[in-house]
Design a protein around this motif. Structure first.
Motif, PDB file in Angstrom:
ATOM      1  N   SER A  60      35.280  47.969  84.199  1.00 33.24           N
ATOM      2  CA  SER A  60      34.754  46.869  83.393  1.00 33.24           C
ATOM      3  C   SER A  60      35.103  47.046  81.922  1.00 33.24           C
ATOM      4  O   SER A  60      35.426  46.078  81.223  1.00 33.24           O
ATOM      5  CB  SER A  60      33.232  46.781  83.557  1.00 33.24           C
ATOM      6  N   ALA A  61      35.053  48.298  81.434  1.00 35.03           N
ATOM      7  CA  ALA A  61      35.385  48.561  80.035  1.00 35.03           C
ATOM      8  C   ALA A  61      36.845  48.225  79.746  1.00 35.03           C
ATOM      9  O   ALA A  61      37.164  47.604  78.724  1.00 35.03           O
ATOM     10  CB  ALA A  61      35.108  50.026  79.703  1.00 35.03           C
ATOM     11  N   LEU A  62      37.733  48.624  80.638  1.00 31.90           N
ATOM     12  CA  LEU A  62      39.156  48.357  80.429  1.00 31.90           C
ATOM     13  C   LEU A  62      39.456  46.859  80.543  1.00 31.90           C
ATOM     14  O   LEU A  62      40.287  46.325  79.795  1.00 31.90           O
ATOM     15  CB  LEU A  62      39.986  49.161  81.424  1.00 31.90           C
ATOM     16  N   VAL A  72      33.164  42.094  83.589  1.00 29.99           N
ATOM     17  CA  VAL A  72      32.637  43.196  84.381  1.00 29.99           C
ATOM     18  C   VAL A  72      33.160  43.125  85.806  1.00 29.99           C
ATOM     19  O   VAL A  72      33.622  42.080  86.281  1.00 29.99           O
ATOM     20  CB  VAL A  72      31.093  43.192  84.394  1.00 29.99           C
ATOM     21  N   ALA A  73      33.091  44.263  86.469  1.00 25.49           N
ATOM     22  CA  ALA A  73      33.454  44.372  87.875  1.00 25.49           C
ATOM     23  C   ALA A  73      32.347  45.115  88.595  1.00 25.49           C
ATOM     24  O   ALA A  73      31.651  45.952  88.011  1.00 25.49           O
ATOM     25  CB  ALA A  73      34.779  45.123  88.024  1.00 25.49           C
ATOM     26  N   GLY A  74      32.169  44.792  89.865  1.00 22.96           N
ATOM     27  CA  GLY A  74      31.185  45.509  90.671  1.00 22.96           C
ATOM     28  C   GLY A  74      29.747  45.189  90.351  1.00 22.96           C
ATOM     29  O   GLY A  74      28.850  45.975  90.654  1.00 22.96           O
ATOM     30  N   GLY A  75      29.485  44.054  89.706  1.00 22.74           N
ATOM     31  CA  GLY A  75      28.111  43.660  89.423  1.00 22.74           C
ATOM     32  C   GLY A  75      27.450  44.421  88.299  1.00 22.74           C
ATOM     33  O   GLY A  75      26.228  44.438  88.191  1.00 22.74           O
ATOM     34  N   ARG A  76      28.233  45.067  87.431  1.00 24.63           N
ATOM     35  CA  ARG A  76      27.659  45.848  86.320  1.00 24.63           C
ATOM     36  C   ARG A  76      27.161  44.931  85.203  1.00 24.63           C
ATOM     37  O   ARG A  76      27.624  43.798  85.051  1.00 24.63           O
ATOM     38  CB  ARG A  76      28.694  46.798  85.725  1.00 24.63           C
ATOM     39  N   ASP A  77      26.259  45.456  84.383  1.00 23.28           N
ATOM     40  CA  ASP A  77      25.853  44.770  83.154  1.00 23.28           C
ATOM     41  C   ASP A  77      26.892  45.056  82.073  1.00 23.28           C
ATOM     42  O   ASP A  77      27.458  46.163  82.015  1.00 23.28           O
ATOM     43  CB  ASP A  77      24.473  45.246  82.710  1.00 23.28           C
ATOM     44  N   PRO A  78      27.162  44.114  81.172  1.00 24.38           N
ATOM     45  CA  PRO A  78      28.290  44.258  80.246  1.00 24.38           C
ATOM     46  C   PRO A  78      28.058  45.158  79.039  1.00 24.38           C
ATOM     47  O   PRO A  78      29.010  45.499  78.341  1.00 24.38           O
ATOM     48  CB  PRO A  78      28.557  42.820  79.792  1.00 24.38           C
ATOM     49  N   GLY A  79      26.824  45.564  78.737  1.00 28.81           N
ATOM     50  CA  GLY A  79      26.565  46.342  77.532  1.00 28.81           C
ATOM     51  C   GLY A  79      27.277  47.680  77.509  1.00 28.81           C
ATOM     52  O   GLY A  79      27.960  48.023  76.536  1.00 28.81           O
ATOM     53  N   TYR A  80      27.139  48.456  78.575  1.00 21.99           N
ATOM     54  CA  TYR A  80      27.778  49.772  78.605  1.00 21.99           C
ATOM     55  C   TYR A  80      29.303  49.667  78.660  1.00 21.99           C
ATOM     56  O   TYR A  80      29.986  50.438  77.956  1.00 21.99           O
ATOM     57  CB  TYR A  80      27.248  50.582  79.781  1.00 21.99           C
ATOM     58  N   PRO A  81      29.886  48.770  79.455  1.00 17.53           N
ATOM     59  CA  PRO A  81      31.342  48.601  79.372  1.00 17.53           C
ATOM     60  C   PRO A  81      31.826  48.233  77.975  1.00 17.53           C
ATOM     61  O   PRO A  81      32.883  48.696  77.542  1.00 17.53           O
ATOM     62  CB  PRO A  81      31.620  47.465  80.372  1.00 17.53           C
ATOM     63  N   ALA A  82      31.053  47.417  77.245  1.00 18.20           N
ATOM     64  CA  ALA A  82      31.434  47.084  75.870  1.00 18.20           C
ATOM     65  C   ALA A  82      31.411  48.327  74.992  1.00 18.20           C
ATOM     66  O   ALA A  82      32.300  48.530  74.151  1.00 18.20           O
ATOM     67  CB  ALA A  82      30.505  46.013  75.308  1.00 18.20           C
ATOM     68  N   PHE A  83      30.405  49.180  75.188  1.00 17.88           N
ATOM     69  CA  PHE A  83      30.339  50.446  74.440  1.00 17.88           C
ATOM     70  C   PHE A  83      31.551  51.325  74.754  1.00 17.88           C
ATOM     71  O   PHE A  83      32.176  51.904  73.847  1.00 17.88           O
ATOM     72  CB  PHE A  83      29.031  51.157  74.793  1.00 17.88           C
ATOM     73  N   LEU A  84      31.902  51.437  76.032  1.00 14.01           N
ATOM     74  CA  LEU A  84      33.078  52.215  76.411  1.00 14.01           C
ATOM     75  C   LEU A  84      34.350  51.608  75.818  1.00 14.01           C
ATOM     76  O   LEU A  84      35.232  52.333  75.329  1.00 14.01           O
ATOM     77  CB  LEU A  84      33.199  52.283  77.935  1.00 14.01           C
ATOM     78  N   ALA A  85      34.444  50.273  75.862  1.00 10.99           N
ATOM     79  CA  ALA A  85      35.638  49.606  75.350  1.00 10.99           C
ATOM     80  C   ALA A  85      35.829  49.861  73.859  1.00 10.99           C
ATOM     81  O   ALA A  85      36.944  50.125  73.397  1.00 10.99           O
ATOM     82  CB  ALA A  85      35.559  48.105  75.634  1.00 10.99           C
ATOM     83  N   VAL A  86      34.740  49.796  73.101  1.00 12.90           N
ATOM     84  CA  VAL A  86      34.835  50.053  71.655  1.00 12.90           C
ATOM     85  C   VAL A  86      35.250  51.504  71.412  1.00 12.90           C
ATOM     86  O   VAL A  86      36.072  51.802  70.528  1.00 12.90           O
ATOM     87  CB  VAL A  86      33.480  49.745  70.979  1.00 12.90           C
ATOM     88  N   THR A  87      34.694  52.421  72.194  1.00 14.56           N
ATOM     89  CA  THR A  87      35.062  53.833  72.048  1.00 14.56           C
ATOM     90  C   THR A  87      36.548  54.038  72.323  1.00 14.56           C
ATOM     91  O   THR A  87      37.243  54.743  71.576  1.00 14.56           O
ATOM     92  CB  THR A  87      34.228  54.702  73.004  1.00 14.56           C
ATOM     93  N   PHE A  88      37.048  53.422  73.399  1.00 15.23           N
ATOM     94  CA  PHE A  88      38.472  53.532  73.716  1.00 15.23           C
ATOM     95  C   PHE A  88      39.329  52.884  72.632  1.00 15.23           C
ATOM     96  O   PHE A  88      40.393  53.392  72.278  1.00 15.23           O
ATOM     97  CB  PHE A  88      38.768  52.869  75.059  1.00 15.23           C
ATOM     98  N   ALA A  89      38.859  51.745  72.096  1.00 11.27           N
ATOM     99  CA  ALA A  89      39.637  51.024  71.093  1.00 11.27           C
ATOM    100  C   ALA A  89      39.838  51.846  69.827  1.00 11.27           C
ATOM    101  O   ALA A  89      40.856  51.720  69.138  1.00 11.27           O
ATOM    102  CB  ALA A  89      38.964  49.694  70.757  1.00 11.27           C
ATOM    103  N   PHE A  90      38.870  52.708  69.509  1.00 10.68           N
ATOM    104  CA  PHE A  90      38.978  53.543  68.317  1.00 10.68           C
ATOM    105  C   PHE A  90      39.586  54.909  68.615  1.00 10.68           C
ATOM    106  O   PHE A  90      39.458  55.843  67.825  1.00 10.68           O
ATOM    107  CB  PHE A  90      37.599  53.713  67.668  1.00 10.68           C
ATOM    108  N   GLY A  91      40.232  55.013  69.761  1.00  7.01           N
ATOM    109  CA  GLY A  91      40.948  56.240  70.094  1.00  7.01           C
ATOM    110  C   GLY A  91      40.116  57.302  70.773  1.00  7.01           C
ATOM    111  O   GLY A  91      40.597  58.426  70.976  1.00  7.01           O
TER     112      GLY A  91
END
Length: 511
Positions: A60-62, A72-91
């Motif tokens: 979901s993050a990717l 999101v995928a697999g019925g997840r809530d979007p908050g944690y994937p967004a947190f992961l996505a921001v972390t990945f975006a900043f390296g």
């Protein structure tokens, strides 16, 4: 009496000698030193631990990173994937995620301790917070790549903001309420279990703040508007149809975890297939409070096609599940109400669950290659150390599982006693400051678990873990208030005896 007017009077009581806010005593210094030592000792290497929900969160993050919006995928809530996505975006990588979660946990512990001392004005109020800081159920989630830890952080910061609002002046109170409302909205973005928490925060905050100037009213209004925007953009409402599992997740959860009511309802039974009897009978002892193992139905993918008349359409299946569930509840409302009450009572009885008492965090090694494949598919090959998935020692109370289990049961019992004490105090209309603060904790605690109690089951102790810090705060308030009540009750007869003694000519008592 308003809480802010009562606070100064409490600093002069006998219990305040154990360490008030304005004059740190040796007891207060000792309590803070113990808390800081516990926080430092409890830190573990930033090793990411993969569990069953992790692959869906990473995917979901990717997807969110690629789409530029909550996906999101697999019925997840979007908050944690967004947190992961921001972390990945900043390296950052998965190790960075763990370090951020550890930092968030430390901030939460310090915020809870400051809140407990401000609300109780007593160093003894820090003791339950030290127990929270040693609680394995929270410690293990710092390394696990799931939403529980950050949900717990924002949930409890929302509660802390409301408590702080009872201890400060009007302007600062509005700011504390505004921060609480925003934290509550963020909590709901991380887990839909917290969907009622923003509503509770707004209602309690409006009662506490009572903004009487345009500036204060503007602060509250802006916070509510920002919270609504967060919920619209970053909660399940924003990504409920991202994939088939997400579209069908909520209706199917309601349907599957109330199969006993569905199967008992003639109106609902006409719309279901015979395979439900097998799902209902699967592993009956696994969720004893619910009475059956609802996940047997939830992961029955063939059932989606059956209820959607063989089309396999997610929207059609979701509509069918919702229709059948509502028909069953209309037909058997008392059965649903009784089930909900039983779940909430169980949640209170295990409000501090004996969870995470293994010496090391259990890992799902089967999901490690799955996460690696997901990251490779999205062009983000993970380093082997990021996915080593090795066991991470929890430490502290998990090294004493037998003693810890009894300790947590005793703390859960104390929580129930504290709620009863609050109820009796409310009926007698005494100690308004305690009633206000403890009432805030009780309402926020209930709001944090009521969704799981009504839609899923609290047999899954993981749903109770984020509310444990609120239980700790409640025990802080209860312990200090009970001690002051006992002291006051013992002092009252002495004053009565002195007043009843005859006085000499000069007005002094006769000895």
């Amino acid at each position: 009496m308003r809480p802010d007017r009562e606070a100064p009077a409490r600093t002069t009581g006998g219990a305040a000698s154990l360490g008030g806010v304005g004059s740190p005593s040796p007891w207060a210094v000792l309590a803070w030193a113990a808390l800081l030592g516990t926080i430092v000792v409890s830190f573990r290497p930033a090793v990411p631990v993969i569990w069953g929900d992790t692959p869906s969160f990473v995917e979901s993050a990717l997807l969110t990173l690629e789409a530029g919006r909550p996906t999101v995928a697999g019925g997840r809530d979007p908050g944690y994937p967004a947190f992961l996505a921001v972390t990945f975006a900043f390296g950052g990588d998965l190790g960075t995620v763990v370090r951020l979660q550890q930092a968030a946990w430390a901030v939460l512990m310090l915020a809870l301790a400051a809140t407990a001392q401000a609300a109780t004005r007593n160093a003894g109020g820090l003791v339950p917070i030290i127990l929270v800081a040693t609680y394995p159920g929270l410690l293990l989630f710092r390394n696990v790549l799931t939403a529980e830890l950050l949900f717990a952080v924002f949930l409890n910061l929302a509660m802390a903001g409301l408590l702080v609002a009872t201890c400060v002046g009007k302007t600062a109170r509005c700011c504390a309420v505004a921060a609480s409302v925003l934290c509550a909205a963020l909590a709901a973005c991380f887990r839909s279990q917290g969907v009622l928490v923003p509503i509770a925060a707004v209602l309690l905050g409006a009662r506490l703040a009572r903004p009487d100037t345009s500036a204060r009213l503007a602060v509250i209004a802006v916070s509510v508007a920002a919270a609504l925007a967060l919920l619209a953009a970053g909660s399940r409402f924003a990504a409920s149809d991202s994939d088939q599992a997400s579209a069908v997740f909520v209706p199917k959860t309601l349907f599957c975890n109330h199969l006993n009511i569905v199967l008992a309802s003639d109106a609902a039974r006409r719309e279901i297939v015979s395979r439900l009897a097998a799902d209902f009978a699967a592993e009956p002892g696994r969720w004893p409070v619910l009475g059956f193992f609802g996940d047997a139905c939830l992961f029955d993918t063939a059932l989606d096609r059956d209820v959607a008349d063989g089309t396999g359409n997610a929207v059609g299946a979701a509509a069918a599940y919702r229709r059948i569930f509502l028909a069953a509840v209309r037909d058997r409302p008392l059965a649903y109400a009784g089930k909900f009450v039983r779940q909430m009572a169980y949640g209170a009885s295990v409000a501090w669950p004996p969870y995470g008492l293994d010496p090391a965090i259990p890992v799902s090694t089967d999901d490690v290659p799955h996460v690696s494949d997901i990251m490779t598919w999205h062009g983000r090959a993970a380093q082997p150390i990021d996915l080593q998935g090795g066991p991470v020692r929890i430490g502290l109370l998990s090294d004493l599982p037998g003693i810890s289990a009894y300790l947590f049961r005793a703390l859960s019992t104390a929580f129930v006693i504290a709620v009863i004490f609050w109820t009796v105090t409310a009926v007698r209309r005494r100690r308004p400051g305690f009633l206000t603060r403890a009432g805030i904790v009780i309402v926020m605690w209930a709001a944090s678990i009521v969704t799981a109690a009504g839609a899923h089951t609290l047999d899954v102790w993981r749903y109770l873990i984020p509310a444990v810090p609120m239980v700790g705060i409640m025990l802080s308030l209860f312990a200090v208030e009970l001690a002051e009540t006992i002291v006051a009750d013992h002092a009252a007869p002495s004053r009565t005896i002195r007043r009843a003694m005859p006085s000499g000519p000069s007005g002094s008592s006769v000895s």
